[in-house]
Design a protein around this motif. Structure first.
Motif, short mmCIF file in Angstrom:
data_model
loop_
_atom_site.label_atom_id
_atom_site.label_comp_id
_atom_site.label_asym_id
_atom_site.label_seq_id
_atom_site.Cartn_x
_atom_site.Cartn_y
_atom_site.Cartn_z
N SER B 309 0.82 -1.21 0.00
CA SER B 309 0.00 0.00 0.00
C SER B 309 0.86 1.26 0.00
CB SER B 309 -0.95 0.01 1.20
OG SER B 309 -0.21 0.01 2.40
N PHE B 310 2.14 1.12 0.32
CA PHE B 310 3.01 2.31 0.31
C PHE B 310 3.01 2.94 -1.08
CE2 PHE B 310 6.02 -0.32 -1.89
CZ PHE B 310 6.83 0.59 -2.58
N ALA B 311 2.86 2.11 -2.12
CA ALA B 311 3.00 2.59 -3.50
C ALA B 311 1.90 3.56 -3.88
CB ALA B 311 3.01 1.40 -4.45
N PHE B 316 6.25 10.36 -1.54
CA PHE B 316 7.47 10.89 -0.95
C PHE B 316 7.61 10.36 0.48
CE2 PHE B 316 9.67 15.01 0.68
CZ PHE B 316 10.90 14.41 0.57
N TYR B 317 8.70 9.65 0.73
CA TYR B 317 8.93 9.05 2.05
C TYR B 317 10.28 9.47 2.60
CZ TYR B 317 4.96 5.98 1.16
OH TYR B 317 3.71 5.51 0.91
N GLN B 346 15.74 9.59 1.67
CA GLN B 346 14.49 10.01 1.03
C GLN B 346 14.16 9.02 -0.07
OE1 GLN B 346 15.11 13.99 -0.46
NE2 GLN B 346 14.47 14.90 1.48
N MET B 347 12.87 8.81 -0.26
CA MET B 347 12.46 8.00 -1.41
C MET B 347 11.31 8.72 -2.13
SD MET B 347 11.27 4.03 -1.80
CE MET B 347 9.70 4.25 -1.00
N TYR B 348 11.53 8.95 -3.40
CA TYR B 348 10.49 9.54 -4.26
C TYR B 348 9.90 8.39 -5.07
CZ TYR B 348 12.89 13.86 -3.06
OH TYR B 348 13.46 14.90 -2.37
N TYR B 445 8.64 6.88 6.64
CA TYR B 445 7.29 7.39 6.90
C TYR B 445 6.86 8.33 5.78
CZ TYR B 445 9.60 11.63 8.77
OH TYR B 445 10.37 12.75 8.92
N ASP B 446 5.56 8.43 5.63
CA ASP B 446 4.99 9.31 4.62
C ASP B 446 5.36 10.75 4.97
OD1 ASP B 446 3.42 10.84 2.99
OD2 ASP B 446 1.49 10.11 3.76
#
Lengths: 295, 449
Positions: B309-311, B316-317, B346-348, B445-446
């Protein structure tokens, strides 16, 4: 009855009189109690208590509280007691890193025995504050030192060791200024650097250094500055590189500011050493040497 | 008012006249000592000690606790809490009875109770100080929590234990085996699968073996995993002997199969090997029977479809350095040493309509910010995320950085080695990206929450 400001004051006065009158009999009739024997704690036959009595209390005059008693912690704060099995290792740690370095330098034994706090309280956990922060250790007017995180004891964990030593040396230093005041002119070395009440934690270590302090917490008051300086001087392996010796060949304003902070810290360093020598006859550099040999 | 003052003065004057009159036969100290002695006598009286069914807080599971108090102020506490390698299965500690506003029973040393008290930074609302309330007509001793901050405070009822009851009630073996299973992959959010032997259904669930809660999140058709149903069932549980007993009945028809579970009797733990990494990994399966008499197998699994569900939740995390772990140990210090000025990962993910990148945000000594990111093309299968990285790290923001940018790859490799990154949902908007082959966990985290 219609209440006016005047009869409110009268009522308030009368209430005070009534309370005083009601208390008076209680206080005045206690004559018979004067000669009652003072209660004494019975001697414990717990093997751990006997060990502490023989190896710590009798030897150094320090009572060690390791069982949970809620009055040792401020209301609203939450802690856990230490594990029984870790009490002796913690005492061994304190003996090795705190007591022995002090009593094995000239004049150190007398200083230690004269000024060692009467009571040490061991807490197993951190002190969990209601606002979500944690407290690492506390001292109460030089009479009691509270050490936290006993359940995490690990002398091979440098961070744990530094937190414990930072607390114990810090609190033990408070006893010196409580007995002999702060060094002369201490307040004039970095007067602009102190923070307003409760705001020290907004500073970074680098900003504290630029102001002439070993840590953000040191900026909170003259007394905390003294205690932090003594603690860092004793335990920090890189004390001279970080806080005393100037960075050579500065080319940035940040570097210049750090060296300005170090100039102030050199004054504090000299003041601390002289103050201890004058009043306690102890050379803190000799104590530091014995401590640093252990790392 | 005058009358009142005169009356009080009269009281003052007579107050000292009956100095020797005592409403009680004994002094206050004597009465306190007697009350303490009476409670101690009650506590130490039963030959087999006391049995306590302990629920620290509403919503948590429960624990059977057996306490045997002795005259020498020691208490033996037996539980089946498997935390810390079974340290709390059998402890002998000291207790104290104090008198403050009333009689208090205090477990003085770190114990099973203190362990629970300290959970979640001491906010879990367990207790190790108890206020004595009363003795019931049937001889039970009733205590309440002294430290609870919420009302109603926890009530603890000590029932006299019968001989052998401790061995019959305590499920130390079940507890140990569940701990072993939780360590199969050693991540923060171990996922489990309950497979029915003779029925066409698998249930995916998460168990908190400390707080003793179970969440069943998905039912899947065994013969066709594409047929599934999301579930939202939660229940506290207790371990009793060889069984897990749910507080709430799990019952209904899911993916066409009618099932019901009130308890599961667990019998045999077996182990096997899986080879998703270079070295084979040992995993465990626990055979058992439900209260509806269905044979089941409980297994640890890397598959948890909720993780994917993160997708869709966010694009942006952020993972602060303190949220990155190497086999359970914080990696913050190592990262700070390797990547000077690193602030966080960071993850975009599909950011701004199709930008996918992961890496570090770095603060340079002069205060400028550099983003060292590796772009990727994702393939998400179930909760397995394969990154397909671009060959090089891209720099955004300040190009002139103090950090050794190549070191970013150390941590991207720890995350993605062997394309074995599995995503688990820890909480709403909080995800664990876990690689079982390296043992690294990155908790993101979001960023918009």
């Amino acid at each position: 009855m219609f209440m006016t400001p005047m009869n409110t004051r009268i009522k308030s006065y009368l209430t005070s009189v009534l309370i005083a009158l009601l208390l008076w009999p209680v206080l005045s009739c206690s004559e018979d109690d004067v000669n009652k024997p003072i209660k004494e704690n019975p001697t414990s036959d717990d093997p751990l208590d006997i060990y502490i009595q023989e190896n710590f209390t009798d030897k150094y005059g320090v009572a060690v509280r390791y069982t949970y008693v809620d009055r040792y912690v401020e209301a609203g704060k939450r802690v856990t007691p230490p594990e029984r099995d870790l009490v002796i290792p913690m005492l061994d740690f304190l003996t090795e890193y705190w007591i022995e370095p002090f009593i094995n330098v000239p004049n150190g034994r007398k200083f230690f025995e004269d000024f060692v706090p009467a009571e040490m309280v061991f807490i197993g956990s951190f002190i969990y504050n209601p606002d979500g922060t944690v407290t690492l250790g506390t001292a109460d007017a030089g009479a009691r030192i509270t050490l936290t995180e006993v359940n995490n004891i690990d002398p091979s964990d440098q961070q744990w060791v530094f937190r414990q030593l930072g607390t114990i040396y810090h609190e033990f230093a408070h006893i010196v200024h409580q007995n002999f005041n702060l060094p002369p002119n201490w307040q004039t070395i970095s007067p602009e650097g102190y923070t307003s009440s409760g705001s020290w934690y907004t500073l970074s270590n680098a900003e504290a250094l630029e102001r002439g302090f070993v840590s953000p917490y040191a900026t909170s008051s003259f007394n905390e500055d003294f205690a932090e300086t003594v603690a860092f001087l004793l335990f920090h392996p890189d004390f001279y590189d970080i806080y005393i010796n100037d960075e050579p060949g500065c080319t940035t304003s940040d570097c210049d500011r750090r060296n300005e902070g170090r100039a102030k810290l050199r004054q504090k360093y000299n003041a601390v050493l002289a103050h201890y020598k004058q009043h306690t006859k102890v050379d803190l550099l000799e104590v530091r040497e014995l401590i640093q040999e252990k790392f | 008012m005058k009358k009142l003052i005169y009356s009080l003065l009269f009281l003052v004057l007579i107050a000292c006249q009956d100095n020797d009159t005592n409403e009680f036969d004994k002094s206050a100290d004597e009465r306190v000592a007697e009350a303490i002695a009476n409670l101690k006598a009650d506590l130490t009286a039963p030959d087999n000690g006391w049995k306590l069914k302990y629920r620290p807080v509403d919503g948590s599971g429960s624990y059977y606790v057996f306490l045997k108090f002795e005259d020498d102020r020691t208490v033996n506490i037996r539980t089946d809490l498997g935390a810390e390698d079974g340290k709390y299965f059998d402890q002998t500690l000291t207790y104290r009875i104090d008198n403050s506003l009333g009689l208090e029973l205090i477990i003085e040393n770190y114990s099973f109770f203190a362990y629970l008290f300290e959970l979640d930074d001491a906010t879990f609302e367990a207790e190790f100080e108890f206020l004595y309330a009363n003795k019931t007509p049937s001889g039970e001793l009733v205590f309440t929590s002294k430290s609870d901050t919420f009302i109603p405070v926890t009530t603890l009822v000590f029932e006299e234990a019968e001989a052998g009851e401790d061995d019959a009630f305590l499920g130390t073996e079940v507890s140990e085996n569940l701990n072993i299973m939780a360590d199969d992959f050693d991540n923060f959010s171990p996922s489990m699968k309950l497979t029915y032997a003779d029925r066409n259904i698998e249930l995916y669930l998460a168990m908190d073996d400390v707080k003793r809660t179970i969440d069943i999140t998905r039912a899947v058709r065994k013969s066709n995993p594409a047929v599934f149903e999301s579930l939202d069932f939660s229940s506290p549980y207790i371990i009793r002997g060889d069984s897990i007993v749910l507080d709430n009945l799990f019952s209904g028809t899911f993916v066409g199969v009618n099932v019901s579970i009130q308890s599961i009797r667990l019998t045999t733990l077996t182990e096997s090997e899986i080879t998703i990494c270079t070295d084979p990994m040992t995993v465990h399966a626990y055979e058992g029977t439900t209260s509806a008499n269905d044979d089941v197998v409980l297994e640890s699994t890397l598959f948890d479809l909720n993780g994917r569900s993160f997708a869709t939740l966010s694009d942006f995390y952020i993972s602060p350095l303190g949220y990155i772990f190497n086999n359970g140990q914080s990696a913050a210090e190592a990262i700070a040493n390797d990547i000077h000025g690193a602030l966080a990962m960071q993850m975009y993910y599909n950011y701004d309509g199709g930008f996918y990148a992961i890496g570090f945000i770095i603060q340079n000594d002069n205060g400028t910010i550099t983003f060292a990111l590796r772009e990727f093309t994702p393939v998400l299968t179930g909760n397995n995320l394969v990154f397909n990285f671009a060959p090089d790290i891209s720099i955004f923001g300040e190009p002139d950085t103090d950090a050794d940018i190549e070191n970013v790859n150390i941590y991207l490799e720890a995350l993605t080695e062997g394309d074995n990154t599995y995503v688990f949902e820890l909480d709403e908007g909080l995800y664990e990206f876990f690689n079982p082959c390296t043992g690294w966990s990155f908790v993101f985290y979001d960023a918009y929450q």
